[in-house]
Design a protein around this motif. Structure first.
Motif, short mmCIF file in Angstrom:
data_model
loop_
_atom_site.label_atom_id
_atom_site.label_comp_id
_atom_site.label_asym_id
_atom_site.label_seq_id
_atom_site.Cartn_x
_atom_site.Cartn_y
_atom_site.Cartn_z
N THR A 70 0.83 -1.20 0.00
CA THR A 70 0.00 0.00 0.00
C THR A 70 0.86 1.25 0.00
N ASP A 71 1.93 1.24 0.78
CA ASP A 71 2.86 2.36 0.82
C ASP A 71 3.46 2.61 -0.56
N GLU A 72 3.84 1.55 -1.24
CA GLU A 72 4.42 1.67 -2.58
C GLU A 72 3.41 2.22 -3.58
N LEU A 73 2.17 1.77 -3.49
CA LEU A 73 1.13 2.18 -4.45
C LEU A 73 0.61 3.59 -4.21
N THR A 74 0.62 4.02 -2.96
CA THR A 74 0.01 5.31 -2.62
C THR A 74 1.02 6.41 -2.36
N ASN A 75 2.28 6.14 -2.65
CA ASN A 75 3.30 7.16 -2.45
C ASN A 75 3.40 7.57 -0.99
N ASP A 76 3.89 6.65 -0.18
CA ASP A 76 4.11 6.90 1.25
C ASP A 76 2.81 7.13 2.03
N PHE A 77 1.79 6.35 1.74
CA PHE A 77 0.51 6.42 2.44
C PHE A 77 -0.19 7.77 2.28
N ALA A 78 0.34 8.63 1.45
CA ALA A 78 -0.21 9.99 1.32
C ALA A 78 -1.67 9.97 0.88
N ASP A 79 -2.05 9.06 -0.01
CA ASP A 79 -3.43 9.02 -0.49
C ASP A 79 -4.39 8.40 0.51
N LEU A 80 -3.88 7.66 1.47
CA LEU A 80 -4.73 7.03 2.48
C LEU A 80 -4.96 7.92 3.68
N ALA A 81 -3.97 8.66 4.04
CA ALA A 81 -4.00 9.41 5.29
C ALA A 81 -4.74 10.73 5.14
N GLU A 82 -5.61 10.99 6.09
CA GLU A 82 -6.29 12.28 6.15
C GLU A 82 -5.38 13.33 6.79
#
Length: 75
Positions: free
Chosen positions: A20-32
């Motif tokens: 997920t970290d790899e796909l979202t660029n350091d969890f940026a897209d997941l984290a509010e």
């Protein structure tokens, strides 16, 4: 706080966090909030310190085996 995970749970969770970290660029897209991003990074690091499997040539196979053991019957 202490959270207890089985080895299979830890391995599957680590793989998901890493992927997920790899796909979202350091969890940026997941984290509010950046604090959520930091908490996910920290959890990934804690798991990485405890697991030897990510450094094994059979890592992919071990993740698949752990997933199979964790799945509900019939899934």
């Amino acid at each position: 706080m202490v959270v207890r995970l089985s080895r299979d749970e830890a391995l599957v969770l680590f793989e998901w966090l890493y992927r997920t970290d790899e796909l979202t660029n350091d969890f940026a897209d997941l984290a509010e909030d950046q604090a959520e991003q930091r908490a996910l990074w920290n959890l990934t690091c804690l798991l990485e310190r405890e697991l030897v499997e990510p450094f094994s040539p059979q890592y992919g196979e071990r993740v698949q085996q752990a997933r199979a053991r964790l799945r509900d019957e019939g899934s």
